[in-house]
Design a protein around this motif. Structure first.
Motif, mmCIF file in Angstrom:
data_model
loop_
_atom_site.group_PDB
_atom_site.id
_atom_site.type_symbol
_atom_site.label_atom_id
_atom_site.label_comp_id
_atom_site.label_asym_id
_atom_site.label_seq_id
_atom_site.Cartn_x
_atom_site.Cartn_y
_atom_site.Cartn_z
ATOM 1 N N LEU A 11 0.827 -1.209 0.000
ATOM 2 C CA LEU A 11 0.000 0.000 0.000
ATOM 3 C C LEU A 11 0.860 1.258 0.000
ATOM 4 O O LEU A 11 0.552 2.234 -0.684
ATOM 5 N N LEU A 12 1.940 1.224 0.768
ATOM 6 C CA LEU A 12 2.845 2.363 0.827
ATOM 7 C C LEU A 12 3.444 2.647 -0.544
ATOM 8 O O LEU A 12 3.440 3.788 -1.013
ATOM 9 N N LEU A 13 3.942 1.621 -1.198
ATOM 10 C CA LEU A 13 4.574 1.804 -2.506
ATOM 11 C C LEU A 13 3.564 2.250 -3.558
ATOM 12 O O LEU A 13 3.884 3.080 -4.407
ATOM 13 N N SER A 14 2.348 1.720 -3.496
ATOM 14 C CA SER A 14 1.346 2.141 -4.481
ATOM 15 C C SER A 14 0.917 3.585 -4.217
ATOM 16 O O SER A 14 0.679 4.347 -5.154
ATOM 17 N N GLU A 15 0.850 3.985 -2.947
ATOM 18 C CA GLU A 15 0.524 5.381 -2.640
ATOM 19 C C GLU A 15 1.631 6.319 -3.121
ATOM 20 O O GLU A 15 1.354 7.399 -3.647
ATOM 21 N N ALA A 16 2.880 5.904 -2.941
ATOM 22 C CA ALA A 16 4.008 6.715 -3.415
ATOM 23 C C ALA A 16 3.928 6.909 -4.934
ATOM 24 O O ALA A 16 4.190 7.993 -5.444
ATOM 25 N N GLN A 17 3.565 5.843 -5.629
ATOM 26 C CA GLN A 17 3.413 5.947 -7.082
ATOM 27 C C GLN A 17 2.236 6.848 -7.441
ATOM 28 O O GLN A 17 2.336 7.681 -8.334
ATOM 29 N N LYS A 18 1.133 6.673 -6.748
ATOM 30 C CA LYS A 18 -0.073 7.455 -7.013
ATOM 31 C C LYS A 18 0.197 8.947 -6.803
ATOM 32 O O LYS A 18 -0.275 9.785 -7.556
ATOM 33 N N GLU A 19 0.985 9.279 -5.793
ATOM 34 C CA GLU A 19 1.301 10.672 -5.486
ATOM 35 C C GLU A 19 2.471 11.185 -6.331
ATOM 36 O O GLU A 19 2.927 12.309 -6.126
ATOM 37 N N ALA A 20 2.993 10.350 -7.229
ATOM 38 C CA ALA A 20 4.141 10.694 -8.080
ATOM 39 C C ALA A 20 5.375 11.054 -7.242
ATOM 40 O O ALA A 20 6.148 11.928 -7.594
ATOM 41 N N LEU A 25 11.093 8.790 -3.064
ATOM 42 C CA LEU A 25 11.223 7.789 -2.003
ATOM 43 C C LEU A 25 12.490 6.958 -2.212
ATOM 44 O O LEU A 25 13.268 6.757 -1.280
ATOM 45 N N VAL A 26 12.715 6.512 -3.425
ATOM 46 C CA VAL A 26 13.921 5.731 -3.738
ATOM 47 C C VAL A 26 15.172 6.573 -3.477
ATOM 48 O O VAL A 26 16.145 6.083 -2.880
ATOM 49 N N GLU A 27 15.140 7.828 -3.883
ATOM 50 C CA GLU A 27 16.289 8.720 -3.658
ATOM 51 C C GLU A 27 16.549 8.916 -2.168
ATOM 52 O O GLU A 27 17.705 8.933 -1.728
ATOM 53 N N GLN A 28 15.485 9.049 -1.373
ATOM 54 C CA GLN A 28 15.635 9.224 0.076
ATOM 55 C C GLN A 28 16.236 7.977 0.716
ATOM 56 O O GLN A 28 17.106 8.069 1.582
ATOM 57 N N ILE A 29 15.804 6.814 0.277
ATOM 58 C CA ILE A 29 16.367 5.556 0.791
ATOM 59 C C ILE A 29 17.857 5.486 0.466
ATOM 60 O O ILE A 29 18.685 5.208 1.340
ATOM 61 N N ASN A 30 18.204 5.754 -0.786
ATOM 62 C CA ASN A 30 19.619 5.735 -1.182
ATOM 63 C C ASN A 30 20.433 6.721 -0.350
ATOM 64 O O ASN A 30 21.532 6.401 0.120
ATOM 65 N N ALA A 36 24.581 6.286 6.286
ATOM 66 C CA ALA A 36 24.909 5.245 7.268
ATOM 67 C C ALA A 36 26.081 4.371 6.805
ATOM 68 O O ALA A 36 26.381 3.357 7.420
ATOM 69 N N ASN A 37 26.713 4.757 5.708
ATOM 70 C CA ASN A 37 27.828 3.995 5.123
ATOM 71 C C ASN A 37 27.430 2.577 4.741
ATOM 72 O O ASN A 37 28.217 1.648 4.836
ATOM 73 N N GLU A 38 26.193 2.410 4.342
ATOM 74 C CA GLU A 38 25.679 1.119 3.877
ATOM 75 C C GLU A 38 25.051 1.341 2.515
ATOM 76 O O GLU A 38 23.850 1.398 2.367
ATOM 77 N N SER A 39 25.887 1.543 1.529
ATOM 78 C CA SER A 39 25.317 1.977 0.270
ATOM 79 C C SER A 39 24.490 0.878 -0.388
ATOM 80 O O SER A 39 24.848 -0.292 -0.401
ATOM 81 N N VAL A 40 23.341 1.296 -0.833
ATOM 82 C CA VAL A 40 22.474 0.492 -1.688
ATOM 83 C C VAL A 40 22.248 1.404 -2.872
ATOM 84 O O VAL A 40 22.003 2.575 -2.698
ATOM 85 N N ASP A 41 22.376 0.922 -4.034
ATOM 86 C CA ASP A 41 22.238 1.817 -5.172
ATOM 87 C C ASP A 41 21.004 1.426 -5.961
ATOM 88 O O ASP A 41 21.103 0.862 -7.037
ATOM 89 N N PHE A 42 19.851 1.717 -5.377
ATOM 90 C CA PHE A 42 18.602 1.418 -6.064
ATOM 91 C C PHE A 42 18.436 2.409 -7.215
ATOM 92 O O PHE A 42 18.518 3.611 -7.007
ATOM 93 N N GLU A 43 18.200 1.888 -8.401
ATOM 94 C CA GLU A 43 17.935 2.743 -9.554
ATOM 95 C C GLU A 43 16.589 3.430 -9.337
ATOM 96 O O GLU A 43 15.677 2.855 -8.759
ATOM 97 N N ASN A 44 16.458 4.650 -9.854
ATOM 98 C CA ASN A 44 15.177 5.361 -9.742
ATOM 99 C C ASN A 44 14.060 4.615 -10.452
ATOM 100 O O ASN A 44 12.894 4.779 -10.120
ATOM 101 N N ILE A 103 11.295 1.003 7.881
ATOM 102 C CA ILE A 103 12.220 1.899 7.175
ATOM 103 C C ILE A 103 11.483 2.611 6.045
ATOM 104 O O ILE A 103 11.560 3.831 5.910
ATOM 105 N N LEU A 104 10.757 1.837 5.244
ATOM 106 C CA LEU A 104 9.992 2.437 4.143
ATOM 107 C C LEU A 104 8.973 3.446 4.672
ATOM 108 O O LEU A 104 8.799 4.522 4.088
ATOM 109 N N LYS A 105 8.315 3.107 5.761
ATOM 110 C CA LYS A 105 7.290 3.985 6.319
ATOM 111 C C LYS A 105 7.911 5.315 6.762
ATOM 112 O O LYS A 105 7.374 6.385 6.480
ATOM 113 N N ARG A 106 9.055 5.242 7.423
ATOM 114 C CA ARG A 106 9.719 6.478 7.887
ATOM 115 C C ARG A 106 10.222 7.301 6.711
ATOM 116 O O ARG A 106 10.092 8.526 6.685
ATOM 117 N N GLU A 107 10.798 6.634 5.715
ATOM 118 C CA GLU A 107 11.294 7.344 4.533
ATOM 119 C C GLU A 107 10.136 7.983 3.774
ATOM 120 O O GLU A 107 10.237 9.105 3.296
#
Length: 117
Positions: A11-20, A25-30, A36-44, A103-107
């Motif tokens: 639901l969170l991810l679909s709401e993020a998409q719906k709100e454009a 969100l992906v950029e904030q996670i990255n 935190a020096n734990e790089s994850v490189d999620f593509e946009n 984590i997703l909810k806070r981001e």
């Protein structure tokens, strides 16, 4: 309009998409993982299901192999300690899935507020 947190990852991810705001969100996670020096490189362009699965896997590995870094990540993202403490830690796979959702909810909260105000 007040912030109401979605009750599940899907639901969170679909709401993020719906709100454009999904890309934000992906950029904030990255950004926070990098802080935190734990790089994850999620593509946009990462698909929501892939983001969900890869984030779950990353959290699982952090809990299992790099616990101090995991705690630092939660601190940097600002996941409420009370929410983490309320989780059942008996099943590591389930725990990491629940933490990934927190984590997703806070981001999402950060992105949503930044967009609104």
């Amino acid at each position: 309009m007040s912030f109401i947190a979605p009750v599940s990852t899907d639901l969170l991810l679909s709401e993020a998409q719906k709100e454009a705001l999904y890309v934000k969100l992906v950029e904030q996670i990255n950004k926070d993982f990098t802080l935190a020096n734990e790089s994850v490189d999620f593509e946009n362009s990462i698909a929501p299901i892939d983001l969900k699965l890869q984030l779950h896997e990353k959290v699982y590995k952090l809990i299992q192999y790099k616990f101090a870094e995991y705690l630092n990540l939660l601190y940097i993202i600002d996941v409420p300690e009370s929410q983490i403490k309320s989780l059942d830690g008996s099943d590591l796979v389930e725990l990491s899935e629940q933490v990934a959702f927190l984590i997703l909810k806070r981001e999402w909260q950060k992105v949503w507020f930044r967009n609104r105000y």
